[in-house]
Scaffold this active site. Structure first.
Site, short mmCIF file in Angstrom:
data_model
loop_
_atom_site.label_atom_id
_atom_site.label_comp_id
_atom_site.label_asym_id
_atom_site.label_seq_id
_atom_site.Cartn_x
_atom_site.Cartn_y
_atom_site.Cartn_z
N ASP A 11 0.86 -1.18 0.00
CA ASP A 11 0.00 0.00 0.00
C ASP A 11 0.90 1.23 0.00
O ASP A 11 2.09 1.14 0.30
CB ASP A 11 -0.88 -0.01 1.26
N SER A 12 0.29 2.38 -0.31
CA SER A 12 1.03 3.63 -0.24
C SER A 12 1.47 3.94 1.19
O SER A 12 2.39 4.72 1.39
CB SER A 12 0.14 4.76 -0.75
N TYR A 43 -0.51 8.63 -2.22
CA TYR A 43 -0.45 8.47 -3.68
C TYR A 43 -1.68 9.13 -4.33
O TYR A 43 -1.67 9.40 -5.53
CB TYR A 43 -0.50 6.98 -4.06
N GLY A 44 -2.74 9.32 -3.54
CA GLY A 44 -4.06 9.66 -4.08
C GLY A 44 -4.17 10.98 -4.80
O GLY A 44 -5.16 11.23 -5.48
N CYS A 74 -3.85 -0.80 -2.07
CA CYS A 74 -4.14 0.61 -2.37
C CYS A 74 -5.11 0.71 -3.55
O CYS A 74 -4.81 0.22 -4.64
CB CYS A 74 -2.83 1.31 -2.69
N ASN A 75 -6.23 1.36 -3.32
CA ASN A 75 -7.21 1.53 -4.41
C ASN A 75 -6.67 2.43 -5.51
O ASN A 75 -7.00 2.25 -6.67
CB ASN A 75 -8.50 2.14 -3.86
N THR A 76 -5.85 3.40 -5.14
CA THR A 76 -5.28 4.32 -6.13
C THR A 76 -4.37 3.54 -7.08
O THR A 76 -4.45 3.69 -8.31
CB THR A 76 -4.51 5.45 -5.40
N GLU A 156 -6.16 9.38 9.54
CA GLU A 156 -4.79 9.27 10.06
C GLU A 156 -4.61 10.06 11.35
O GLU A 156 -3.74 9.76 12.15
CB GLU A 156 -3.79 9.69 8.98
N CYS A 188 -11.28 3.14 -0.93
CA CYS A 188 -10.00 3.63 -0.39
C CYS A 188 -9.72 2.86 0.90
O CYS A 188 -10.65 2.56 1.66
CB CYS A 188 -10.11 5.13 -0.10
N HIS A 190 -8.69 3.68 3.68
CA HIS A 190 -9.02 4.33 4.95
C HIS A 190 -10.52 4.36 5.27
O HIS A 190 -10.90 4.55 6.41
CB HIS A 190 -8.51 5.78 4.93
N1 DGL Z 1 -4.12 3.85 0.07
C1 DGL Z 1 -4.77 4.91 -0.68
C2 DGL Z 1 -5.99 4.34 -1.42
O1 DGL Z 1 -6.54 3.33 -1.05
C3 DGL Z 1 -5.16 6.08 0.21
C4 DGL Z 1 -3.98 6.89 0.71
C5 DGL Z 1 -3.21 7.56 -0.42
O2 DGL Z 1 -3.70 8.53 -1.02
O3 DGL Z 1 -2.11 7.11 -0.69
O4 DGL Z 1 -6.39 4.90 -2.42
#
Ligand code: DGL
Length: 273
Positions: A11-12, A43-44, A74-76, A156, A188, A190
């Site tokens: 993940d990011s 990363y988003g 990570c969804n991004t 966070e 996402c 989070h």
């Molecule tokens: N892990 C990222 C996601 O699921 C969220 C945090 C980020 O922007 O890196 O998209």
């Protein structure tokens, strides 16, 4: 790589621990390697080229750890760079968040109105929308999307139940009330932590945690390929997790507990590239 090799998850940052949590729920006997690119999170709000480059570096790190599967928590990254990861992974199966989340949303919806929330990069990629349209066979489907960039820093900061979070969530989610969705993809890492607040604002809407569905799909995929760990009928209390980060955030332990649900040992610092 063999059945006793670990499952690699990246993940990011630390948000992907919400996905690891779901994997431990459905695959408690597996070993895991988790990589959080905490030095470069988030990363988003980054460009596709950068996200692809970072994703390849994360995947290569996991490949060197001899993993039997790569999970893009990570969804991004799942939205913008899954093809790059698949190319790097060669014969190692790769699981992202978009397909499992989209499938689950299509199974869930009764009125054909699906909402999606995610980072700006995830939403502007349209990855979920395109996947839903590709998977949809016969239902009439309407997809509405909304980026929720403030949710990541709020989670966070541990503001999971604050009035400020509730107000911001209300502003983001208001439009979904107007278009009468019955299913919402939490696109996402989070957002599952905000499920209570989202549920209060959108009562009766089924919330889809893509990480949960990715874990169920992975269980099936590993079984089909005869890759489940050989002692998978013995329940272990806490699986073995090798934990790597690219920077150690000050509130690491607090964040790790809130995403994962239990305490982890101090992670090892690594450099990617
Ligand atoms: N892990 C990222 C996601 O699921 C969220 C945090 C980020 O922007 O890196 O998209």
């Amino acid at each position: 790589m063999n059945i006793n090799s670990p499952i690699g998850i990246f993940d990011s940052g630390l948000g992907g621990l919400s996905v690891l949590r779901q994997f431990i729920r459905f695959l408690p006997n597996e070993n895991y390697v988790y990589l959080g690119d905490t030095a470069r999170v988030p990363y988003g709000n980054k460009s596709k080229d950068i996200i692809q480059r970072y994703a390849i570096e994360c995947a290569n790190f996991l490949i060197q750890k001899d993993v039997k599967m790569i999970v893009i928590a990570c969804n991004t990254v799942s939205s913008l760079a899954i093809e790059s990861v698949i190319e790097s992974a060669k014969s190692i199966p790769v699981v992202g968040m978009i397909k499992p989340g989209s499938h689950a949303a299509l199974r869930s919806t009764k009125n054909g109105k699906i909402g999606i929330i995610g980072t700006r990069a995830t939403i502007s990629s349209k990855a979920y929308k395109l996947e839903i349209e590709a998977l949809n066979q016969n239902k009439s489907i309407e997809v509405n999307s909304q980026p929720c960039p403030l949710f990541v820093p709020l989670v966070e900061e541990g503001l999971l139940n604050s009035e400020a979070t509730r107000q911001i969530a209300y502003n983001y989610l208001q439009s979904f009330k107007d278009c009468d969705i019955d299913t919402l993809i939490l696109g996402c890492t989070h957002y599952p932590l905000l499920a209570n607040i989202i549920h209060d604002i959108l009562p009766g809407v089924n919330l889809i945690d893509s990480g949960e569905h990715a874990a169920v799909n992975s269980l099936r995929l590993l079984a089909e390929r005869n890759l489940l760990k050989d002692d998978s009928n013995i329940f272990v209390e806490q699986p073995k997790i090798d934990f790597f980060v690219t920077d150690l955030p000050q509130n690491f332990h607090k964040q790790a507990i809130s995403f994962l649900g239990f305490e982890v040992e101090k992670p090892e610092l690594v450099e990617l590239g």
